[in-house]
Every structure is written in structure tokens, then in C-alpha cells.
Design a protein around this motif. Structure first.
Motif, mmCIF file in Angstrom:
data_model
loop_
_atom_site.group_PDB
_atom_site.id
_atom_site.type_symbol
_atom_site.label_atom_id
_atom_site.label_comp_id
_atom_site.label_asym_id
_atom_site.label_seq_id
_atom_site.Cartn_x
_atom_site.Cartn_y
_atom_site.Cartn_z
ATOM 1 N N PRO A 145 0.806 -1.211 0.041
ATOM 2 C CA PRO A 145 0.104 0.108 0.083
ATOM 3 C C PRO A 145 0.886 1.321 0.105
ATOM 4 C CG PRO A 145 0.017 -1.035 2.288
ATOM 5 C CD PRO A 145 0.963 -1.911 1.345
ATOM 6 N N ASP A 146 0.480 2.440 -0.657
ATOM 7 C CA ASP A 146 0.815 3.715 -0.475
ATOM 8 C C ASP A 146 0.151 4.425 0.529
ATOM 9 O OD1 ASP A 146 1.996 6.032 -0.972
ATOM 10 O OD2 ASP A 146 1.659 6.132 -3.123
ATOM 11 N N TYR A 147 0.642 4.634 1.434
ATOM 12 C CA TYR A 147 -0.061 5.557 2.593
ATOM 13 C C TYR A 147 -0.010 6.859 2.529
ATOM 14 C CZ TYR A 147 0.157 0.755 5.224
ATOM 15 O OH TYR A 147 0.137 -0.345 5.444
ATOM 16 N N GLN A 148 0.827 7.382 1.596
ATOM 17 C CA GLN A 148 0.784 8.842 1.389
ATOM 18 C C GLN A 148 -0.203 9.212 0.298
ATOM 19 O OE1 GLN A 148 2.593 10.498 3.314
ATOM 20 N NE2 GLN A 148 3.483 8.480 4.240
ATOM 21 N N GLN A 149 -1.073 8.223 -0.289
ATOM 22 C CA GLN A 149 -2.085 8.499 -1.374
ATOM 23 C C GLN A 149 -3.161 9.287 -0.725
ATOM 24 O OE1 GLN A 149 -3.611 6.341 -4.185
ATOM 25 N NE2 GLN A 149 -1.791 5.406 -4.979
ATOM 26 N N CYS A 150 -3.509 10.283 -1.628
ATOM 27 C CA CYS A 150 -4.680 11.204 -1.308
ATOM 28 C C CYS A 150 -5.554 11.360 -2.585
ATOM 29 C CB CYS A 150 -4.164 12.706 -0.664
ATOM 30 S SG CYS A 150 -3.094 13.371 -1.948
ATOM 31 N N ALA A 151 -6.811 11.955 -2.349
ATOM 32 C CA ALA A 151 -7.923 11.910 -3.405
ATOM 33 C C ALA A 151 -7.371 12.658 -4.403
ATOM 34 C CB ALA A 151 -8.944 12.781 -2.787
ATOM 35 N N GLU A 152 -6.408 13.648 -4.534
ATOM 36 C CA GLU A 152 -5.889 14.207 -5.594
ATOM 37 C C GLU A 152 -4.864 13.637 -6.439
ATOM 38 O OE1 GLU A 152 -4.239 16.364 -2.097
ATOM 39 O OE2 GLU A 152 -5.987 15.615 -2.804
ATOM 40 N N ASP A 153 -4.530 12.577 -5.960
ATOM 41 C CA ASP A 153 -3.242 11.724 -6.674
ATOM 42 C C ASP A 153 -4.179 11.033 -7.866
ATOM 43 O OD1 ASP A 153 -1.358 12.378 -5.208
ATOM 44 O OD2 ASP A 153 -1.176 10.668 -3.877
ATOM 45 N N HIS A 154 -5.474 10.984 -7.905
ATOM 46 C CA HIS A 154 -5.893 10.408 -9.054
ATOM 47 C C HIS A 154 -5.727 11.332 -10.307
ATOM 48 C CE1 HIS A 154 -8.616 7.140 -7.270
ATOM 49 N NE2 HIS A 154 -8.135 7.505 -6.232
ATOM 50 N N GLU A 160 6.660 -2.999 6.951
ATOM 51 C CA GLU A 160 5.301 -2.932 6.598
ATOM 52 C C GLU A 160 4.491 -2.646 7.744
ATOM 53 O OE1 GLU A 160 5.091 -4.934 1.966
ATOM 54 O OE2 GLU A 160 4.548 -6.019 3.853
ATOM 55 N N LYS A 161 4.395 -3.538 8.720
ATOM 56 C CA LYS A 161 3.512 -3.387 9.829
ATOM 57 C C LYS A 161 4.003 -2.040 10.504
ATOM 58 C CE LYS A 161 3.152 -8.271 10.814
ATOM 59 N NZ LYS A 161 3.486 -9.373 11.688
ATOM 60 N N ILE A 162 5.248 -1.639 10.624
ATOM 61 C CA ILE A 162 5.728 -0.345 11.417
ATOM 62 C C ILE A 162 5.273 0.584 10.398
ATOM 63 C CG2 ILE A 162 7.785 1.180 11.678
ATOM 64 C CD1 ILE A 162 9.380 -1.665 12.550
ATOM 65 N N GLN A 163 5.203 0.644 9.230
ATOM 66 C CA GLN A 163 4.647 1.774 8.389
ATOM 67 C C GLN A 163 3.182 2.038 8.577
ATOM 68 O OE1 GLN A 163 4.998 1.227 4.238
ATOM 69 N NE2 GLN A 163 5.145 3.552 3.579
ATOM 70 N N ARG A 164 2.618 0.731 8.523
ATOM 71 C CA ARG A 164 1.178 0.881 8.548
ATOM 72 C C ARG A 164 0.653 1.652 10.002
ATOM 73 N NH1 ARG A 164 -3.192 -4.414 7.998
ATOM 74 N NH2 ARG A 164 -4.921 -2.988 8.364
ATOM 75 N N TYR A 165 1.373 0.978 10.991
ATOM 76 C CA TYR A 165 0.647 1.631 12.292
ATOM 77 C C TYR A 165 1.208 3.098 12.556
ATOM 78 C CZ TYR A 165 -0.099 -3.138 13.788
ATOM 79 O OH TYR A 165 -0.608 -4.378 13.908
ATOM 80 N N SER A 166 2.435 3.677 11.802
ATOM 81 C CA SER A 166 2.937 4.889 12.080
ATOM 82 C C SER A 166 1.879 5.929 10.996
ATOM 83 C CB SER A 166 4.474 5.082 11.353
ATOM 84 O OG SER A 166 5.301 4.261 11.953
ATOM 85 N N VAL A 167 1.515 5.252 9.947
ATOM 86 C CA VAL A 167 0.434 6.223 9.137
ATOM 87 C C VAL A 167 -0.718 6.240 10.185
ATOM 88 C CG1 VAL A 167 -0.800 5.988 7.160
ATOM 89 C CG2 VAL A 167 1.561 5.618 6.980
ATOM 90 N N LEU A 168 -1.299 5.188 10.695
ATOM 91 C CA LEU A 168 -2.486 5.281 11.523
ATOM 92 C C LEU A 168 -2.223 6.419 12.554
ATOM 93 C CD1 LEU A 168 -3.471 1.450 11.817
ATOM 94 C CD2 LEU A 168 -4.431 3.291 10.509
ATOM 95 N N SER A 169 -1.178 6.403 13.124
ATOM 96 C CA SER A 169 -0.772 7.273 14.289
ATOM 97 C C SER A 169 -0.799 8.758 13.742
ATOM 98 C CB SER A 169 0.611 7.151 14.933
ATOM 99 O OG SER A 169 0.986 8.095 15.759
ATOM 100 N N GLU A 170 -0.175 8.821 12.623
ATOM 101 C CA GLU A 170 -0.209 10.047 11.843
ATOM 102 C C GLU A 170 -1.679 10.720 11.567
ATOM 103 O OE1 GLU A 170 2.332 10.063 8.666
ATOM 104 O OE2 GLU A 170 4.081 9.464 9.659
ATOM 105 N N LEU A 171 -2.487 9.795 10.914
ATOM 106 C CA LEU A 171 -3.948 10.072 10.727
ATOM 107 C C LEU A 171 -4.507 10.340 11.920
ATOM 108 C CD1 LEU A 171 -4.436 7.521 7.722
ATOM 109 C CD2 LEU A 171 -4.236 9.956 7.617
ATOM 110 N N TYR A 172 -4.554 9.646 12.887
ATOM 111 C CA TYR A 172 -5.406 10.137 14.513
ATOM 112 C C TYR A 172 -4.878 11.257 14.907
ATOM 113 C CZ TYR A 172 -7.987 5.676 14.924
ATOM 114 O OH TYR A 172 -8.827 4.692 14.890
#
Length: 906
Positions: free
Chosen positions: A4-13, A383-395
Motif C-alpha cells: 500500500p501507498d499510505y501517502q496517497q490522497c484523493a488528488e493523486d487520481h 510494512e507493519k511499522i509503516q502501517r501503524y505509523s501512518v495510522l498514528s499520523e492520521l489520528y
């Protein structure tokens, strides 16, 4: 797709993907230097049927398996490739060219165009004019990199535009191909390709694909129409995976329309394109709805090149509320497919970023909660570390700080999972540090004040223990000491007695390997601990005494000076404090460290800290230093709770001699603010000598000495000098060198008036003759006790209430003052004073109980008869007119004195 690309956002489309990679051996710093310059060309204005903007997304690493999903969502397709190579010779150039060709083969299925940037090559090869290769002599001499990238982007746009037009203008007789994702290909083998259901599926997927191309080409309105029509077609055939993609595309286009600045945050701020800026007045219309498709607008193939009729009948764009509803619907469709977990996760992330801008935190948390439970199969630890880190940033983005800290901590623990061959304790430690604000925990002790604790103390203590453990595994015991000290300082009220012992034992174990101190540790947000000894109140004294607030005393250069503190031990065990000394500024000061043991849970305990000022001037006492459990701390008064003073300024005068006083008589604790005095008992009229020795224990010579006295008892009538001395011998010894001494003899004489003591002799006077007591010298010193053979007194006289009637002792008190000076202090007019108290208890010696006269045989003489009474318990001898009279204790005898008569003038 597995990454997964956790940096994606809607405007990346709306972007096209360009991969930038090193080719061969390229210095990492130089590669990223060029990468940043290439990535700075993030949007380029291009011209088609109107001015449009092409947005570019750069990646220096992109998994080929993700590229296989390019038909599903075209922004996932790597359409551009930029390679960076170092080449020094023609032979190396040949290898570089082969590698570049091989790299293009990896992305051949999706690549529109590519470029090779070669550094370090010169000569004939470098002079070749090629559109796909640019030669630069060095990494510093490449001024036109950005311009070449812009040309490269324009060539990508040309290919993109041609593909868009090609897809949008398929002829009615042409057979529309079925677009598939990788895992679907085996499912469509053997299907009836002539069925209406199959054709609608092809039309719907192609419509959605054309919508993606329009969005990338900067044609927002056309993209909206194609997405709307694709949704209707795909819904009718229950093609849920691609229906979800069409709904997500519709949401992305609407987000781009409503939020032209982007949803990725400040770091990825986008400039709104001209085509969307002109429609700004139409945004946020509450009545905006999904378009209703007229089936007559479709030709037999389902693709209409002319979208003007649809645009005219649509409101084009979803409202902000509808965007979230469509996101939820798309995610529900993705959830039906196990292989679409990455797509579902990325869609949740995009929706959260949009909701963060809309300030709808609770709804965003629902999307994040869904993202937590999405199963992506076997993920690597990284990948797990990246996933949890992104969840933290989003929260954190939506304001859920404690939830953010929770996932950040999970990521930290993942860094040191047992399955990792080489655990990353440094990364774990840094992630744990980042969780502190979420748990209302600051590493600055000043943020903690008694009675106003914020956050859950149990969680905070757990986190601090984890920081201590991570520090130790990092091989940095100094950090462990710092965090344990901080835990004791700030969490002491929440620790049980057993926990206090365990923490202090751990602290002592760590400090045995690495003593704790005040040195700077080069890691962020790690502050020094405060001491474990909490000051309550301070005072200081030297020549005089007084509180720090008074500031009315002075210190002397070279003398030992004192400051007193009241401290207490909050620990349930005895506390050993070492190297406790003063912290000062100003003149040079030598602190003399002290060591002490404080009892368990002691109350206020006085501690005296001493030191020696080495130069004259002003000195400021700023605080004190301690060493507890091996941790050295500097404790400034202005940072300690309960201490109102920020320090005390004291004047240090030039050095002076210092005298030590000793006496030939015993000393006692004196009153009148004197440190000590002498006490003695004399009979009335007795004189005794007191020898005072003055020793110069300082380092300066004594040049001047003045002695004075002051009698403190004023109600007694005193005859003659109470204290007298001769200074001649003492002054002859001046100047008095250091270590030398001189003696001064003081005569103490007690001559008081004991007349008027009728109560003393009321049982002995039976004839009414007045009794007068005269001072007579005697060596005896006892209190009065009446003789039993004399006239009987009341039996109750032996009781305590009547004993005082016979205790007629009078007290004399005086102060001897010594003022002296010498050395540099004498030049500046400074001197010292030394005082000695003198207390004398005076008892009566003899009384004359009867005075009468008798005629003598000669007319020229007469006899004076004196009845003399001895009130002491000792025998005494009375001498008068060559006559000696021996008197026993409490005995009364008559003394006869012959006197010559005085002649009257008459």
C-alpha cells in the motif's frame, strides 16, 4: 497488489506517475539531490483544446506488482521513467545503455516515455544530440535539468491525450476489450463475450477508464460525466469491484473540485488549475446530486465522444456530504474482495484526509477503525511499522492524540519484535519519544506541578519504563539514568513503596555503569532531572544571622561561610546524599561538599552547606548541587516549587583576622543573642579574676583591638566597677600574627546594696532597731540558712513556698565586646566584633542585726556595739580594730569597737 501507498490522497487520481531510479552505482546523496530537482517539477501547464495543467507524482521506488493495477486506476500506472547514472568512459556508457534498456523493460507495459540523465561523461559520446538522454559533466554543472523534465512531461501529456481520445472515440462496430485486474483474468476464461451482460461490463469498465484518463489530462468536467455513466453501467451488472473504483473516481474528482489546494497537508500544497478555478463559485452547493444518465445519449457501443449533452444535464460534482457516502459505498464494495485489501486501505486513508479538512473527526475515526481491521495478508515487519505509523499520523491529523500515541507505541514495539534479526532499538526509542504528547507527558519537569497532574499516571509510568529499557538496549545507560531520575521526580506520588525501592535500585545499578550528570545528551526532548531532595526553606548566616530575604549580612574573604536549608526525604527508606554543595555566581567560591543520611520519610531536616569565598565582591547563591543514587543534579532555586527566592546576593568583604576566644572559667549558653558566656557565684564584696585568651586563627595579622563592656542589669545599685581590665599588656602584643594568642585579665567585683532586707531577719529583730547590711569581703559563696538554735521560725518555712524567702541572691549580667581589625579589610574600614557574656550570682555575706552605743570609762571615748550575723553555711572571721571574731554558720555575736567621741562646736 501487496504494497500500500499510505501517502496517497484523493488528488493523486489526477496525477501521472513517474519513477526516478539510480542506474548502477550512484552516490546516494547525489542521487537524492537530483531527485529533489526532478520532483520540483510537480505540475506543468500544457495546451490542448484549452490551457490545462498536468500534475506529476514522483517515486524513487515502485513495486512492479502495483504497476499491474494500472488499468484499474490509471494513476497507479508508471507512465514515465527517469534514470540517473554515473559514467566515466565509453565502455561504461555501453553498460549503462544496456542497463537503461533493461530498466525500461520492467515498465514496458505501461511506459509512455523515458529519460536518462548521465553524469561524468565527456567527449564525442556526450556531444550526441538525443531526446531520451542528457549528458552532464558533473552533478554541479546541470543547470537545465528542470527544463528537460518539463519537456519530458509534455511528451507524456501528448501520449496521454492521444490515448484518451483513442479510448473515447471507439467506433460502433469495434469490439470493446474487457479491462481486468490481475486476479480476475483466470475468472473470465470461457465466458460468453457476446452476451449483453458481458458487453455492459466492458462498457462500464471502459467508461471508468476514460474518466481516469480525462482526470489526468486536466478535463475535470468530462471525467465527472464518464464516472457517473460508469457507475450506472457497472451497478446494473453488479460489477462491484469496478463499481467501487468508479465511485472512488467520482469522489476524487469532486474532492479536486471542492478543495483545489489538496488534502495531503501543507507539504503537498497544490496550485489550483485554471479549469477548476473558474468553477469556484459553484462549489459546496448543497443540492448537488449524481447525474441521471439518459440511455439515449449512448451509442451502440456505450461510448459517446460528445459529452456536452451529459455536461449540460448534470450538476457534475458531489456535495461534501455525498462524497463521504460514496466513499463508504466504494469501501464496502472493495471489502467483498480479499485481493483488494490494499485498494480498500488506501481509500480509507484518502477519505480520512478529506474528513480532516471538513473537521468531521468522529466520522474519520470510523474510517480509520475500519482500516485497522483490513487484512493485507503476510506483511513484513517494516510494512507493519509503516502501517501503524501512518495510522498514528492520521489520528493525530483528526485530533485524536491519545489514539495516535497508542498506534505510535505499537509501531515502536514492532521495531523490536522477536521475529526481527536485528531489532531497531534506536527507532523504537525515537517513536516512543513521539508518543509522549499524546499521553500528556512532557520531559520538562517544569510542566509538572503538585496537585495538577494531567493524564493517566499508570500509562505514563509504563511508557517511561519502556523508554528506560529501550535506552539500555540502545547501549546508552546515560539515557536510562535520565529517564529513571525523571520518573522519580515527577511520578513519586503514584509509586508504591515497593515500586520506589525497585526504581531506586535500578537507578543505582545504571549509575554504577554510567554516573548520571547534567551533561547534554544529543537526543531530542530529553531534559535534565530535578533533585530528589525537595527544599522547603533556606537561610544563611556568617558574621551575623538572618534569612536570605533579609540580605543584611556579609561574608568575609577566605572565611568558611554557611547557608542552611530545610529538606525532607519522601522515600520509605534512608536516603544517602553525597557531594551536596552550593551553586554560586560572582566572585570565586570554593564549595565544600557535604554528605548526609536522611531518615525514612523524614520531616523537615536542617542541612548546613559551607564554602569559602576566595575573592572580595558580590556573590549570588543560586542553588545547590546533590548526588543521589549516583545521579548528580544542579538545583536552581528559581526552578524549585515552594521556594520564592531566585537567589541571594551577599557582599564579600576583604579578608580580616579572626579571633577565637577561650576563658579560664566554664562557659554556658548565653542569652541576649550571644553564642556563650561565663557564669560564676560571688559573695557580696568579693572580687575574682577572669583570664580571657584571644587566639588569631585567621590568616591576617591583628592590628587593632578595642574592649568595652555593657552592664545589662540596671535595677540593682552597684558600688564601684563591676568589670575592669588593663589593656596595656594586650596592646603591647599587637600586631598579633596568625596563630599567636594574647591574654587579658578582667577583674569581676560584686559590690551591691543588700539594705532593706527586713523580711530576711524578721525573726531575729525583736527590739525594733533598724538593721543595715554592709558589704564585707568573704571567700564563701553559699545561700542563707538560719541556725536552728536561734529563735524558732514557722515550720512551714521549710516548704517550697517559703524557701524563696531565704534565697536572696542577686544577679549581675554584662557583655564584654571585642572589636578588632587587620589585613585588607582594615584598609577598607571593616572590622569584626566578638562578644562574651558575664553572669554573676551575688549572695549576701554578713548582716549587722543590732547597732547600739555604751559610754566608756573615759569621757573622750564611747563603745559601738554591733551584733553581727553570719547567714552562710560556712564559718567566717570578722576583723575590725585589731579584733578578730569567728562566726559559725547562722551564728550571731556581738562585736565591741571603741570610738573617740566627736566634739560638738557648741
Amino acid at each position: 497488489m501487496s504494497v500500500p501507498d499510505y501517502q496517497q490522497c484523493a488528488e493523486d487520481h489526477q496525477t501521472v506517475l513517474v519513477v526516478v531510479q539510480p542506474l548502477g552505482v550512484v552516490p546516494e546523496d547525489q542521487f537524492f539531490r537530483i531527485y529533489r530537482r526532478v520532483a520540483s517539477v510537480s505540475q506543468v501547464s500544457v495546451r490542448g483544446d484549452g490551457q490545462r495543467t498536468l500534475y506529476i507524482r514522483y517515486r524513487h521506488h515502485y513495486p512492479p506488482e502495483n504497476n499491474e493495477w494500472g488499468d484499474f486506476q490509471t494513476h497507479r500506472k508508471a507512465v514515465g521513467l527517469v534514470a540517473v547514472a554515473c559514467c566515466g568512459s565509453a565502455r561504461e556508457w555501453a553498460h549503462t545503455s544496456e542497463r537503461f534498456h533493461g530498466l525500461k523493460e520492467r515498465f514496458a507495459a505501461t511506459l509512455y516515455d523515458s529519460r536518462l540523465l548521465v553524469f561524468g561523461l565527456s567527449g564525442e559520446i556526450a556531444e550526441q544530440q538525443r531526446t531520451d538522454v542528457a549528458f552532464y559533466p558533473t552533478f554541479d554543472d546541470c543547470a537545465d535539468v528542470e527544463k528537460r523534465v518539463e519537456d519530458f512531461v509534455e511528451s507524456i501529456f501528448i501520449v496521454l491525450e492521444s490515448k484518451r481520445l483513442d479510448r473515447a472515440t471507439d467506433k460502433a462496430g469495434d469490439k470493446i476489450p474487457l479491462l481486468c485486474v490481475p486476479f480476475e483474468k483466470k475468472d473470465f476464461v470461457g465466458l460468453d463475450t457476446d452476451s449483453r451482460h458481458y458487453k455492459k461490463r466492458c462498457q462500464g469498465r471502459t467508461r471508468k477508464h476514460v474518466g481516469d484518463l480525462c482526470l489526468q489530462a486536466g478535463m475535470l468536467q468530462d471525467a465527472l460525466v464518464h464516472y457517473h455513466m460508469a457507475v450506472e453501467l457497472l451497478r446494473s451488472v453488479n460489477d462491484f469491484l469496478w463499481l467501487g473504483a468508479a465511485l472512488e473516481g467520482l469522489c476524487s474528482a469532486s474532492v479536486i473540485f471542492h478543495y483545489p489546494g489538496g488534502t495531503a497537508g501543507k507539504s503537498n500544497t497544490r496550485k489550483p488549475s485554471i479549469s477548476t478555478a473558474t468553477d469556484s463559485g459553484k462549489r459546496h452547493r448543497p443540492g448537488a446530486q449524481e447525474v441521471l444518465i439518459d440511455p439515449g445519449a449512448l451509442n451502440s457501443s456505450g461510448i459517446s465522444a460528445d459529452t456536452s449533452t451529459e455536461i449540460g444535464r448534470t450538476k457534475n460534482c458531489l456535495s461534501p456530504d455525498d462524497i463521504m457516502e460514496k466513499y463508504k459505498e466504494a469501501i464496502s464494495y472493495y471489502g467483498k474482495y480479499k485481493n483488494a485489501g490494499v485498494i480498500e486501505l488506501e481509500t480509507c486513508v484518502k477519505a480520512v484526509r478529506v474528513l480532516a479538512i471538513q473537521k468531521r473527526a468522529m466520522e474519520a475515526s470510523e474510517f480509520l477503525q475500519n482500516a485497522v481491521y483490513i487484512n493485507l495478508g503476510q506483511l513484513s515487519e517494516e510494512e507493519k511499522i509503516q502501517r501503524y505509523s501512518v495510522l498514528s499520523e492520521l489520528y493525530e491529523l483528526i485530533g485524536f492524540h491519545r489514539k495516535s500515541a497508542f498506534f505510535k507505541r505499537v509501531a515502536a514495539m514492532q521495531c523490536v519484535a522477536p521475529t526481527i534479526p536485528e531489532p531497531g532499538w534506536t527507532a523504537c526509542y525515537r517513536l516512543l519519544l513521539e508518543t509522549l504528547p499524546g499521553y500528556s507527558l512532557s520531559l520538562d519537569p517544569k510542566d509538572f506541578s503538585k496537585g495538577t497532574h494531567r493524564g493517566w499516571a499508570a500509562v505514563q509510568m509504563r511508557l517511561l519504563h519502556e523508554l528506560v529499557y529501550a535506552s539500555r538496549r540502545m547501549g546508552n545507560p546515560g539515557l536510562s539514568v535520565r529517564h529513571l531520575s525523571f520518573l522519580l521526580q515527577t511520578m513519586l506520588d503514584f509509586l508504591s513503596d515497593q515500586e520506589k525501592k525497585e526504581v531506586t535500585q535500578s537507578l543505582e545499578n545504571y549509575t554504577s555503569k554510567c554516573p548520571g550528570g547534567m551533561s547534554i545528551i544529543t537526543l531530542p526532548d530529553v531534559g535534565p532531572p530535578l533533585p530528589l531532595i525537595t527544599p522547603y526553606r533556606e537561610s544563611g548566616s556568617t558574621c551575623g544571622s538572618g534569612m536570605w530575604a533579609a540580605k543584611n549580612f556579609q561574608w568575609v574573604q577566605g572565611d568558611v561561610c554557611e547557608v542552611q536549608l530545610m529538606v525532607y526525604n519522601p522515600m520509605p527508606f534512608e536516603l544517602r546524599v553525597e557531594n551536596m554543595g552550593l551553586l554560586t555566581s560572582g566572585v570565586e567560591f570554593e564549595s565544600l561538599p557535604a554528605a548526609l543520611s536522611l531518615p525514612a520519610e523524614s520531616g523537615l531536616y536542617p542541612v548546613t552547606l559551607v564554602g569559602v569565598p576566595r575573592t572580595a565582591g558580590n556573590i549570588t547563591v543560586n542553588g545547590y548541587q546533590t548526588s543521589v543514587f549516583g545521579v548528580s543534579s544542579d538545583c536552581l532555586l528559581d526552578s524549585l516549587v515552594g521556594v520564592k527566592s531566585s537567589g541571594c546576593m551577599v557582599e564579600v568583604v576583604p579578608s580580616l583576622p579572626r579571633l577565637q576566644l577561650s576563658t579560664s572559667l566554664p562557659r554556658y549558653a548565653s542569652s541576649y543573642d550571644l553564642s556563650s558566656g561565663v557564669c560564676l557565684q560571688l559573695f557580696n564584696g568579693e572580687t575574682q579574676q577572669l583570664t580571657i585568651t584571644l587566639e588569631n586563627i585567621g590568616s591576617e595579622d591583628l592590628h587593632t583591638l578595642e574592649v568595652s563592656s555593657k552592664t545589662l542589669t540596671t535595677k540593682e545599685k552597684l558600688f564601684g566597677e563591676f568589670l575592669s581590665w588593663d589593656m596595656h599588656d594586650a596592646l603591647s602584643r599587637l600586631p598579633l600574627k596568625a596563630g599567636q594568642a594574647l591574654a587579658l585579665t578582667v577583674n569581676i567585683s560584686a559590690k551591691l546594696d543588700f539594705s532593706g532586707q527586713e523580711s530576711l531577719l524578721q525573726d531575729l529583730n525583736d527590739d525594733g532597731i533598724s538593721v543595715t547590711g554592709l558589704p564585707i569581703s568573704s571567700p564563701l559563696r553559699q545561700v542563707l540558712k538560719p541556725r536552728p538554735e536561734n529563735k524558732q521560725v514557722n515550720k512551714q518555712a521549710n516548704t517550697d513556698s517559703n524557701k524563696s524567702d531565704y534565697n536572696h541572691v542577686k544577679t549581675l549580667e554584662a557583655v564584654l565586646s571585642f572589636r578588632y581589625s587587620g589585613g585588607p579589610g582594615r584598609v577598607d574600614g571593616y572590622y569584626r566584633e566578638l562578644s562574651l557574656g558575664v553572669r554573676v550570682d551575688v549572695e549576701p555575706s554578713v548582716f549587722f542585726t543590732r547597732i547600739s552605743t555604751l559610754p566608756a570609762t573615759s569621757t573622750r571615748q564611747c563603745h559601738l556595739l554591733l551584733d553581727v550575723f553570719n547567714p552562710t553555711e560556712h564559718e567566717l572571721t570578722l576583723s575590725a580594730k585589731n579584733q578578730e571574731l569567728v562566726l559559725h554558720s547562722s551564728e550571731c555575736q556581738r562585736c565591741v569597737c571603741a570610738l573617740t567621741r566627736a566634739h560638738s562646736s557648741s
